[in-house]
Design an enzyme around this catalytic site. Structure first.
Site, PDB file in Angstrom:
ATOM      1  N   ARG A  81      20.014  22.130 -96.916  1.00 59.68           N
ATOM      2  CA  ARG A  81      20.316  23.079 -95.848  1.00 59.68           C
ATOM      3  C   ARG A  81      21.319  24.122 -96.371  1.00 59.68           C
ATOM      4  O   ARG A  81      22.161  23.815 -97.226  1.00 59.68           O
ATOM      5  CB  ARG A  81      20.947  22.340 -94.657  1.00 59.68           C
ATOM      6  CG  ARG A  81      21.203  23.241 -93.466  1.00 59.68           C
ATOM      7  CD  ARG A  81      22.041  22.572 -92.399  1.00 59.68           C
ATOM      8  NE  ARG A  81      22.286  23.500 -91.296  1.00 59.68           N
ATOM      9  CZ  ARG A  81      23.261  23.388 -90.411  1.00 59.68           C
ATOM     10  NH1 ARG A  81      24.098  22.360 -90.472  1.00 59.68           N
ATOM     11  NH2 ARG A  81      23.416  24.285 -89.454  1.00 59.68           N
ATOM     12  N   HIS A  82      21.217  25.335 -95.847  1.00 59.48           N
ATOM     13  CA  HIS A  82      22.171  26.389 -96.216  1.00 59.48           C
ATOM     14  C   HIS A  82      23.618  25.944 -95.952  1.00 59.48           C
ATOM     15  O   HIS A  82      23.880  24.995 -95.205  1.00 59.48           O
ATOM     16  CB  HIS A  82      21.883  27.677 -95.439  1.00 59.48           C
ATOM     17  CG  HIS A  82      21.953  27.491 -93.949  1.00 59.48           C
ATOM     18  ND1 HIS A  82      23.137  27.389 -93.255  1.00 59.48           N
ATOM     19  CD2 HIS A  82      20.973  27.356 -93.018  1.00 59.48           C
ATOM     20  CE1 HIS A  82      22.899  27.203 -91.980  1.00 59.48           C
ATOM     21  NE2 HIS A  82      21.586  27.178 -91.793  1.00 59.48           N
ATOM     22  N   GLY A  83      24.560  26.673 -96.521  1.00 60.96           N
ATOM     23  CA  GLY A  83      25.977  26.359 -96.346  1.00 60.96           C
ATOM     24  C   GLY A  83      26.539  26.881 -95.033  1.00 60.96           C
ATOM     25  O   GLY A  83      25.820  27.400 -94.174  1.00 60.96           O
ATOM     26  N   ALA A 392      25.073  22.337 -95.629  1.00 61.14           N
ATOM     27  CA  ALA A 392      24.733  21.915 -97.007  1.00 61.14           C
ATOM     28  C   ALA A 392      24.178  20.494 -97.077  1.00 61.14           C
ATOM     29  O   ALA A 392      24.163  19.882 -98.144  1.00 61.14           O
ATOM     30  CB  ALA A 392      25.930  22.075 -97.953  1.00 61.14           C
TER      31      ALA A 392
END
Length: 460
Positions: A81-83, A392
């Site tokens: 997953r994105h930060g 993340a």
């Protein structure tokens, strides 16, 4: 992007004992809100792995326990997953409303309220709309370094330069920037300045939920699909939280809606995730309130992305098959004695990418469904997005060759070993790859994205 300085000491390479890994004394960290572990998908990765609070580059290689010393890692797929990101425009508008109430209608002498009214400023703007923040850049840089330490034979300078590491991302700016940050973590680690590394944008894989018509029509755009969530918002537990917030602000009960209650919770969460501060907004909630807020969010994720409807998980069939085709290709090349052409696949998407896949694989399934009326009996539930899906968050699948055709597959979630549901014998943490494929054979032979996502099934 800010220059990133790595601190390397021999301490980073120590194996940290498990008892140290998961305990942080709140009294030692007054800057961490007491309710931080209930922030759902708005939570920091460090709350899931508290040992990182002391040392953000710490790894515990002892968690990787192949059955024999001759086992070697041949492939890693990391779905990430994105930060940490800014709030969405919708959230920011609600935060502004709440701030106006606190500023103009609230009264009292509490120090936290005075701080909101005289020192805190509404610094979020609608243009921020979910973009990656500097902490999110660091989330992915740090993760890249830690994974290179956990899997040094796979995530290496030689493999990166040789084109054996592939990067795939969702088209959303926060995901593209997270991908750039992950790559920067590696290039800065190895001081690579003479070469750049490509990434592919693939929304069919990383945003499959947008392209699954049945899911979009029957769940995502269907208000009745989340009726359990709406009932809980109107229920006694949530009403009590709203009244307590109104009491703390000394405003009429009807001033504090569920949306504004959620905005207050998000303000506490975002101030902490983005700026690492224990915001005065956090004082609007005690731990009991936070548990109710966490359940409301889990309830929504359960019905919109999790076990609530079959199509939620089936929408991820395309990513499921992509994952196993990469594992099969690595296994096949390895069997032929060839170099595995894709040693590492890094795929960066969303919480909404990971949760349907985790659900399809059977992780975190409770015996009873989450509903609007069973909050009290679900306190020990395993379906808890605060643990599963912080910023993340990552699902790692590591393929090992242990010699003599003995292939093993180890799943890790957020750098911790998990076991495939239904594969619970003594070798469960690293089962035979063939056993995993046998366990998921119905999905491997079916789970066709086009078929599952058709709104109206055509008769054969």
């Amino acid at each position: 992007m800010l220059t990133f300085l790595w601190k390397f000491t021999s301490f980073h390479f120590l194996i940290i004992s498990c008892c140290l890994l998961n305990h942080v004394n709140p009294e030692d960290h007054p800057d961490i809100p007491a309710i931080a572990k209930y922030f759902n998908t708005k939570g920091r990765y460090e709350e899931v792995n508290p040992y990182l609070i002391e040392d953000i580059l710490a790894v515990n290689r002892s968690i990787l326990q192949p059955p024999s010393a001759q086992c070697r890692q041949i492939h890693l797929t990391a779905i990430i997953r994105h930060g940490t990101r800014y709030p969405t425009t919708k959230n920011i508008k609600e935060m502004q409303q709440l701030y106006n109430i606190a500023l103009h209608n609230a009264s009292g002498e509490e120090s936290w309220l005075r701080e909101i009214q005289t020192e805190w400023t509404m610094w979020y703007t609608e243009e921020m709309d979910g973009r990656l923040v500097q902490k999110g850049v660091n989330d992915l840089k740090h993760l890249a370094v830690r994974l290179s330490k956990l899997f040094p034979t796979l995530i290496s300078e030689e493999k990166l330069r040789g084109g054996f590491i592939q990067f795939i991302t969702s088209s959303k700016h926060r995901c593209v920037n997270s991908t750039l940050s992950f790559k920067a973590g590696l290039t800065e680690l190895w001081a690579i300045t003479d070469k750049e590394f490509d990434h592919a944008v693939d929304d069919a894989l990383m945003r499959f939920f947008d392209q699954c018509t049945k899911f979009v029509e029957e769940v995502d755009n269907n208000p009745s699909a989340v009726e359990e969530v709406d009932k809980f918002k109107q229920g006694p537990e949530m009403r009590r939280v709203q009244q307590k917030i109104a009491d703390r602000l000394r405003v009429p009960y009807n001033n504090v809606t569920h949306d504004l209650t959620e905005a207050a919770f998000y303000l506490c969460a975002y101030e902490f995730a983005i700026k690492a501060v224990n915001s005065p907004w956090c004082q609007l909630f005690d731990e009991d309130d936070a548990k109710v807020m966490e359940y409301a969010s889990d309830l929504r994720e359960y019905w919109k992305r999790g076990y609530g409807y079959d199509i939620n998980s089936k929408s991820s069939c395309i990513l499921f098959h992509d994952l196993f085709s990469r594992l099969d290709k690595a296994a096949s090349e390895n069997k032929l004695g060839q170099q595995v052409t894709e040693a590492v696949t890094v795929q960066i998407g969303h919480a909404d990418t990971l949760l349907p896949l985790l659900t399809l694989l059977g992780f975190f399934k409770d015996s009873d469904a989450l509903t609007s009326t069973n909050y009290a009996s679900q306190t020990q539930r395993s379906f808890r997005t605060s643990h599963m899906l912080p910023y993340a968050a990552n699902l790692l699948l590591v393929l090992y060759d242990c010699g003599g055709g003995d292939l093993r597959l180890q799943p890790l979630l957020n750098e911790k070993p998990v076991t495939f549901p239904g594969l619970t014998d003594q070798k469960a943490s690293m089962p035979l790859y063939q056993d995993v494929k046998e366990h998921y054979k119905d999905l491997l032979s079916g789970c066709d994205f086009e078929t599952e996502c058709q709104l109206f099934k055509t008769e054969a």
